[in-house]
Design an enzyme around this catalytic site. Structure first.
Site, mmCIF file in Angstrom:
data_model
loop_
_atom_site.group_PDB
_atom_site.id
_atom_site.type_symbol
_atom_site.label_atom_id
_atom_site.label_comp_id
_atom_site.label_asym_id
_atom_site.label_seq_id
_atom_site.Cartn_x
_atom_site.Cartn_y
_atom_site.Cartn_z
ATOM 1 N N CYS A 111 -16.252 1.583 0.443
ATOM 2 C CA CYS A 111 -15.289 0.480 0.840
ATOM 3 C C CYS A 111 -14.676 0.862 2.464
ATOM 4 C CB CYS A 111 -14.034 0.977 0.068
ATOM 5 S SG CYS A 111 -13.421 2.710 0.191
ATOM 6 N N HIS A 148 -7.358 0.924 -6.465
ATOM 7 C CA HIS A 148 -7.413 0.059 -5.236
ATOM 8 C C HIS A 148 -8.285 -1.437 -5.611
ATOM 9 C CE1 HIS A 148 -7.854 -1.392 -1.121
ATOM 10 N NE2 HIS A 148 -8.693 -0.384 -0.647
ATOM 11 N N GLN A 171 -10.075 -3.909 -3.375
ATOM 12 C CA GLN A 171 -11.330 -3.624 -2.835
ATOM 13 C C GLN A 171 -12.612 -3.823 -4.109
ATOM 14 O OE1 GLN A 171 -12.086 -2.141 0.349
ATOM 15 N NE2 GLN A 171 -14.164 -2.566 -0.472
ATOM 16 N N ARG A 231 0.816 -1.133 -0.055
ATOM 17 C CA ARG A 231 0.263 0.097 0.037
ATOM 18 C C ARG A 231 0.973 1.156 0.034
ATOM 19 N NH1 ARG A 231 -5.358 1.471 3.434
ATOM 20 N NH2 ARG A 231 -6.065 0.078 2.017
ATOM 21 N N ASP A 250 -17.204 7.163 -1.537
ATOM 22 C CA ASP A 250 -15.937 7.126 -0.654
ATOM 23 C C ASP A 250 -15.859 8.505 -0.137
ATOM 24 O OD1 ASP A 250 -13.552 6.228 0.298
ATOM 25 O OD2 ASP A 250 -12.712 6.125 -1.528
ATOM 26 N N ARG A 286 -13.472 -8.934 1.440
ATOM 27 C CA ARG A 286 -12.097 -8.718 1.196
ATOM 28 C C ARG A 286 -11.200 -10.028 1.644
ATOM 29 N NH1 ARG A 286 -10.046 -3.538 1.569
ATOM 30 N NH2 ARG A 286 -8.014 -4.409 0.738
HETATM 31 N N1 NVA Z 1 -10.036 6.537 -1.322
HETATM 32 C C1 NVA Z 1 -9.654 6.245 0.023
HETATM 33 C C2 NVA Z 1 -9.946 4.612 0.373
HETATM 34 C C3 NVA Z 1 -9.482 4.227 1.794
HETATM 35 C C4 NVA Z 1 -9.451 2.590 1.715
HETATM 36 C C5 NVA Z 1 -8.131 6.525 0.325
HETATM 37 O O1 NVA Z 1 -7.363 6.147 -0.630
HETATM 38 O O2 NVA Z 1 -7.891 7.012 1.384
HETATM 39 N N1 CP Z 2 -11.130 -0.184 2.479
HETATM 40 C C1 CP Z 2 -9.991 -0.164 2.963
HETATM 41 O O1 CP Z 2 -9.044 -0.665 2.119
HETATM 42 O O2 CP Z 2 -9.628 -0.261 4.367
HETATM 43 P P1 CP Z 2 -8.243 -0.032 5.171
HETATM 44 O O3 CP Z 2 -7.597 1.307 4.694
HETATM 45 O O4 CP Z 2 -8.844 -0.119 6.578
HETATM 46 O O5 CP Z 2 -7.529 -1.047 4.731
#
Ligand code: NVA
Ligand code: CP
Length: 316
Positions: free
Chosen positions: A272, A143, A146, A116, A232, A300
């Protein structure tokens, strides 16, 4: 002389990564979903399935996480393997070790890597130098794990997603771009509604065209007749400096009961998570009868177990 320079895996199978949703074909996803259904059933029956005994997953986090970390770590253990959590803050990556060097070293010690991070280019460079499969656990751009869980959830609840309409309300962020890639693969349409200035840039979404989405300035029009409404956070990780401006810009982009009423009566709501009740979604929607956010989060786990099985063992 015995050549131990590469794992038997790399010799027997072509190395495959999951960096963007469109790295896999529809056939591969359908096979993955079939495996995920089986893996989920076995798990619910407390039946042991350890195909990845002795395999190790390295999870590299450059951003925070609850669901991604837990689902990969628990998932790997449930498949009989081991998962190691690495934060860029506590490793040499945080002190400027080149990502290429880190990839060369880490991929000599483990069997699979999940990352990540921020720019997609970082994970691409890691993958280019990795001897083992690399999975995108979220980048600024995409992502894919997800959306794999989300589409699996939609199919569980409503059957095929092909030909359906998904309404995306809010930022054209990593989730939105990944929905757009998925629409091309599964042949559905995404109605995207973003505030002015936050529109989709198709050239940076890895799309082959614009046939599978339509843009709407009015979010209610995007939600009209949708089979699934999804949103989101207004501010994704890495964009915190824009939080105040975004609160203002996204004020009309809250999925509330009035907006859901434009969608089909049996429309689902997905997010998500983590969510901000009262910002991108009203409590009445996320905690209401159309919401499937908890199943979405749970899936997931099952879909990523199928993903790791596929990347390490091939088609079962
Ligand atoms: N769009 C959000 C998703 C978090 C799971 C982010 O990137 O923070
Ligand atoms: N939806 C998701 O990826 O959650 P986290 O940021 O908690 O991993």
């Amino acid at each position: 002389m015995l050549d131990l320079s590469d794992s038997t895996f790399n010799k027997a199978m072509q190395l495959k990564h999951f960096l963007q949703f469109n790295d896999f074909s529809r056939e591969e996803f359908e096979n993955l979903f079939e495996r995920a259904r089986w893996i989920k059933r076995e798990f619910k029956q407390y039946r042991r399935y350890w195909p990845l005994a002795d395999r190790t997953l390295a999870m590299i986090f450059d951003k925070q996480s609850t669901r991604t970390r837990l689902s990969f770590e628990a998932g790997m253990q449930q498949l009989g393997g081991t998962a190691i959590y690495l934060s860029t803050k506590d490793t040499q990556l945080g002190r400027g070790e080149p990502v290429e060097d880190a990839a060369r070293v880490i991929s000599r010690m483990v069997d699979i890597v999940m990352i990540r991070t921020y720019e997609h280019d970082i994970i691409k460079r890691f993958a280019e130098n990795s001897r083992v499969p690399v999975i995108n656990g979220l980048t600024d751009e995409y992502h894919p794990c997800q959306i794999m869980g989300d589409i699996f959830t939609y199919i569980e609840k409503r059957g095929s997603i092909s030909g359906k309409t998904v309404a995306w309300i809010g930022d054209s962020n990593n989730m939105c771009r990944t929905w757009l890639q998925a629409a091309e693969i599964f042949n559905f349409t995404v109605h995207v509604s973003t505030p002015p200035g936050y529109e989709v840039k198709p050239e940076s979404a890895g799309l082959s065209g614009t046939d599978h989405y339509k843009e709407f300035t009015c979010p209610e029009s995007a939600a009209r007749n949708a089979d699934l409404v999804t949103t989101d956070v207004w501010t994704s990780m890495g964009f915190e400096a824009e939080t105040e401006a975004r609160k203002n810009d996204f004020a009309d982009f809250c999925v509330d009961s009035e907006m859901m009423a434009y969608a089909k009566d049996d429309a689902l709501f997905m997010h998500c998570l983590p969510a901000h009740r009262g910002e991108e979604v009203a409590a009445a929607v996320i905690d209401g009868p159309q919401s499937v956010v908890w199943e979405e989060a749970e899936n997931r786990l099952h879909t990523q177990k199928a993903l790791m099985e596929y990347l390490l063992l091939g088609k079962i």
